[in-house]
Design a protein around this motif. Sequence first.
Motif, PDB file in Angstrom:
ATOM      1  N   GLN A  90     114.565  32.963   2.833  1.00 45.50           N
ATOM      2  CA  GLN A  90     115.191  31.961   3.907  1.00 45.50           C
ATOM      3  C   GLN A  90     114.650  30.819   4.498  1.00 45.50           C
ATOM      4  N   ILE A  91     113.299  30.730   3.960  1.00 45.73           N
ATOM      5  CA  ILE A  91     112.345  29.833   4.565  1.00 45.73           C
ATOM      6  C   ILE A  91     112.761  28.192   4.217  1.00 45.73           C
ATOM      7  N   PRO A  92     113.298  28.084   2.972  1.00 47.05           N
ATOM      8  CA  PRO A  92     113.887  26.639   2.642  1.00 47.05           C
ATOM      9  C   PRO A  92     115.198  26.166   3.486  1.00 47.05           C
TER      10      PRO A  92
ATOM     11  N   ILE B 188     113.823  31.455  11.118  1.00 47.92           N
ATOM     12  CA  ILE B 188     114.701  32.140  10.042  1.00 47.92           C
ATOM     13  C   ILE B 188     115.610  33.011  10.997  1.00 47.92           C
ATOM     14  N   GLY B 189     115.474  33.554  12.037  1.00 51.17           N
ATOM     15  CA  GLY B 189     116.347  34.147  12.838  1.00 51.17           C
ATOM     16  C   GLY B 189     117.513  33.118  13.382  1.00 51.17           C
ATOM     17  N   ASN B 190     117.263  32.078  13.509  1.00 55.34           N
ATOM     18  CA  ASN B 190     118.307  30.870  13.624  1.00 55.34           C
ATOM     19  C   ASN B 190     119.040  30.740  12.374  1.00 55.34           C
ATOM     20  N   ARG B 191     118.479  30.825  11.386  1.00 53.81           N
ATOM     21  CA  ARG B 191     119.301  30.462  10.167  1.00 53.81           C
ATOM     22  C   ARG B 191     120.109  31.740   9.873  1.00 53.81           C
ATOM     23  N   LEU B 192     119.620  32.853  10.082  1.00 54.59           N
ATOM     24  CA  LEU B 192     120.324  34.071   9.608  1.00 54.59           C
ATOM     25  C   LEU B 192     121.720  34.300  10.595  1.00 54.59           C
ATOM     26  N   ASP B 193     121.511  33.616  11.958  1.00 51.86           N
ATOM     27  CA  ASP B 193     122.466  33.734  12.814  1.00 51.86           C
ATOM     28  C   ASP B 193     123.585  32.746  12.224  1.00 51.86           C
ATOM     29  N   ARG B 194     123.221  31.705  11.718  1.00 54.32           N
ATOM     30  CA  ARG B 194     124.181  30.697  10.941  1.00 54.32           C
ATOM     31  C   ARG B 194     124.762  31.279   9.860  1.00 54.32           C
ATOM     32  N   LEU B 195     123.920  31.963   9.026  1.00 54.68           N
ATOM     33  CA  LEU B 195     124.618  32.585   7.915  1.00 54.68           C
ATOM     34  C   LEU B 195     125.724  33.521   8.234  1.00 54.68           C
ATOM     35  N   LEU B 196     125.340  34.376   9.222  1.00 56.80           N
ATOM     36  CA  LEU B 196     126.334  35.486   9.609  1.00 56.80           C
ATOM     37  C   LEU B 196     127.497  34.670  10.215  1.00 56.80           C
ATOM     38  N   GLY B 197     127.690  33.741  10.632  1.00 61.57           N
ATOM     39  CA  GLY B 197     128.774  33.022  11.304  1.00 61.57           C
ATOM     40  C   GLY B 197     129.508  33.910  12.032  1.00 61.57           C
ATOM     41  N   GLN B 198     131.037  33.719  12.057  1.00 63.40           N
ATOM     42  CA  GLN B 198     131.911  34.460  13.033  1.00 63.40           C
ATOM     43  C   GLN B 198     132.313  35.698  12.251  1.00 63.40           C
ATOM     44  N   THR B 199     131.827  36.147  11.192  1.00 59.03           N
ATOM     45  CA  THR B 199     132.559  37.016  10.584  1.00 59.03           C
ATOM     46  C   THR B 199     131.524  38.471  10.540  1.00 59.03           C
TER      47      THR B 199
ATOM     48  N   SER C 201     129.352  38.928   8.582  1.00 62.60           N
ATOM     49  CA  SER C 201     128.844  39.511   7.172  1.00 62.60           C
ATOM     50  C   SER C 201     127.845  38.467   6.217  1.00 62.60           C
ATOM     51  N   MET C 202     127.523  39.158   5.465  1.00 63.82           N
ATOM     52  CA  MET C 202     126.519  38.294   4.602  1.00 63.82           C
ATOM     53  C   MET C 202     127.027  37.893   3.159  1.00 63.82           C
ATOM     54  N   ALA C 203     126.832  36.830   2.796  1.00 71.10           N
ATOM     55  CA  ALA C 203     127.432  36.295   1.388  1.00 71.10           C
ATOM     56  C   ALA C 203     126.758  36.839   0.188  1.00 71.10           C
ATOM     57  N   ILE C 204     127.069  36.591  -0.901  1.00 68.73           N
ATOM     58  CA  ILE C 204     126.473  37.326  -2.161  1.00 68.73           C
ATOM     59  C   ILE C 204     125.102  37.133  -2.376  1.00 68.73           C
ATOM     60  N   PRO C 205     124.336  35.750  -1.882  1.00 66.22           N
ATOM     61  CA  PRO C 205     123.075  35.670  -2.184  1.00 66.22           C
ATOM     62  C   PRO C 205     121.994  36.695  -1.454  1.00 66.22           C
ATOM     63  N   TRP C 206     122.523  37.015  -0.052  1.00 58.57           N
ATOM     64  CA  TRP C 206     121.857  37.949   0.563  1.00 58.57           C
ATOM     65  C   TRP C 206     122.021  39.304  -0.111  1.00 58.57           C
ATOM     66  N   LYS C 207     123.096  39.711  -0.466  1.00 59.76           N
ATOM     67  CA  LYS C 207     123.325  41.026  -1.461  1.00 59.76           C
ATOM     68  C   LYS C 207     122.406  40.976  -2.398  1.00 59.76           C
ATOM     69  N   LEU C 208     122.370  39.992  -3.469  1.00 58.76           N
ATOM     70  CA  LEU C 208     121.495  39.959  -4.478  1.00 58.76           C
ATOM     71  C   LEU C 208     119.980  40.020  -3.836  1.00 58.76           C
ATOM     72  N   GLN C 209     119.797  39.337  -2.796  1.00 63.62           N
ATOM     73  CA  GLN C 209     118.112  39.509  -2.578  1.00 63.62           C
ATOM     74  C   GLN C 209     117.935  40.874  -2.008  1.00 63.62           C
ATOM     75  N   THR C 210     118.736  41.635  -1.439  1.00 67.96           N
ATOM     76  CA  THR C 210     118.377  43.169  -1.179  1.00 67.96           C
ATOM     77  C   THR C 210     118.295  43.930  -2.297  1.00 67.96           C
ATOM     78  N   LEU C 211     119.139  43.612  -3.052  1.00 73.11           N
ATOM     79  CA  LEU C 211     119.073  44.522  -4.220  1.00 73.11           C
ATOM     80  C   LEU C 211     117.887  44.222  -5.343  1.00 73.11           C
ATOM     81  N   GLY C 212     117.481  42.778  -4.972  1.00 67.12           N
ATOM     82  CA  GLY C 212     116.361  42.459  -5.651  1.00 67.12           C
ATOM     83  C   GLY C 212     115.199  43.090  -5.341  1.00 67.12           C
ATOM     84  N   PHE C 213     114.923  43.234  -3.887  1.00 66.03           N
ATOM     85  CA  PHE C 213     113.778  43.920  -3.473  1.00 66.03           C
ATOM     86  C   PHE C 213     113.999  45.518  -3.806  1.00 66.03           C
ATOM     87  N   ALA C 214     114.972  46.160  -3.786  1.00 64.69           N
ATOM     88  CA  ALA C 214     115.172  47.236  -4.116  1.00 64.69           C
ATOM     89  C   ALA C 214     114.634  47.817  -5.606  1.00 64.69           C
TER      90      ALA C 214
END
Length: 566
Positions: A284-286, A339-350, A352-365
């Motif tokens: 999330q840093i970049p 990063i908190g501000n960035r995550l808030d932007r990614l969550l938007g009004q819905t 929900s997190m997009a595919i890149p986030w899901k891939l990130q969580t699966l990657g760490f699993a």
Amino acid sequence: MQFGQIRQSSALHPSKMLLLILIYALLWFGTLNYRHLIPSDEGRYAEIAREMLVTGDWVTPRYNGYKYFEKPPLQAWATAAAFKVFGIGDWQARLWTALTGFLTILAIGFTGARIFNARAGWLAAVVLASNPMWIISGHFNSLDMGLSSFLVAALCSLLLAQTAQSKSSCRNWMWACWVFMALATLSKGVIGAAIPAMVFIAYSVSTWDWKIWTRLRLFSGLILFLAITAPWFILVAQRNPEFLEFFFIHEHLQRFTQDAHSRTGPIYYFVPLLLIGILPWVLQIPGALTQAWQERRREFSSGWLLVCWFVVIFAFFSVSRSKLPGYIIPIFPALALLIGNRLDRLLGQTNSMAIPWKLQTLGFALLGCIGFFFLSEISKQARPDEIESYAQYTQWVIAALVALIIFSSYAALQSKRNGIQSIVSFACGFFLCAIIAGTGHETLGRAVSGIDLVNRVKISIPEKVNFYSVRLLDHTVPFYLGRTMIMVESPDELEFGVNQEPDLWMPTLDAFITRWKEDQTAYALMVPEQYIALQDLKIPMQEVDRDSRRVIVKHPETTSSSQQSK
């Protein structure tokens, strides 16, 4: 914090947030007493506080009985007070570190809610609460967490002041900023004021905003700063004329410009520490930095100040000639806000997190699963007497990996349906992973701490006997024994102290041998190899007990003397 402002009915409710905070606090503080103190920082700063309490001298810090002016005394004061109230022990020694680290997480959440929005503040607190380096530092007795917490408190106060809606609020937050800078200075020295100053200069230059200096309350703030810091510096300098040169020249100027402390490293020294420290959120840093750049404007920009904080601190210590892992800890709360501000932007009004986030969580699993294939690497450095300890620690690592896998997998499942819950679950996995692995280090650190050796011999050692430390500065045994030791030949980091009071140590091994033969009730601590060398010289010594790292001996005639004293 206005948690009720968090969007979406499916998001976490304030009651659930409070429950999570309470559970987190129980785990955060409940694990403080599980590990024994390990060298060098943990034992050193606990012992300085113990000696301060025992001697009643709250002005001149001493370590192992010798003057110790490397750092100011705020943490020693706080720890000595904890010893006074709760007794002397491991969790009491870590209480200040844990308390300042925990309160900083809350401060980041509050600040994020004020300068961004409530959801961004909550997410920033979640990010910091799961930061591996912040978690470990909050459970390790060193000065870095206290310094970092007050520096970050100054940063948060500055942000709140510059975004305040009224002049009185701006004034009060700026005064708070000066107070926190003063406390940071009393925690670890001039760096407590130098870092905020460097950051603010970098911000002003990069935005070409000079009017902001008129809102810093420089005159009244400086008075506040001096009112808090000056009394101790004046008192200690009056009682110890040698203090000023050692503290300001040797411990500040030379530390960062010369190699005298033997803590050098390449310019990229902190890069892996940054990546490991922010590991769960590194992807999330970049985006967070890009977002801060895009929101940069002529009027005050909170995001850009946070970027300046991160860049200046990281760059300053990267070019410094003195490098230790804890130096960059203050950057992580600033990154958490970004990063908190960035995550808030990614969550938007819905929510929900997009595919890149899901891939990130699966990657760490998946990363957690891969970790099982490297468990054998843990014990490769074990000495013969440590094989069992490393085997026990492997079990803790397995538990940590299981927690990471379970929570990361659950976060992946929740990414589309409930983004906030997915983020919190992901954070919980890393918090549990870090706290389990860190707490389990007791299986390795117990022998290093010397607690078992001390427990076996402490009751048999008379109170009023000389205890020598032969060519060894052990950072934990004096604390657990509850007594200082007379240094022999090698003063280690106590060189300044022994030079100031040369009568309190033995400058050569020959001088010690002469004194030992005369001191019929003496005890001594040394490494096993040193004991063998003294035995070869036919020095009269009787072994009291030992562990794999140290030996405690006494004069052969101490037995009869101690019996008479009873």
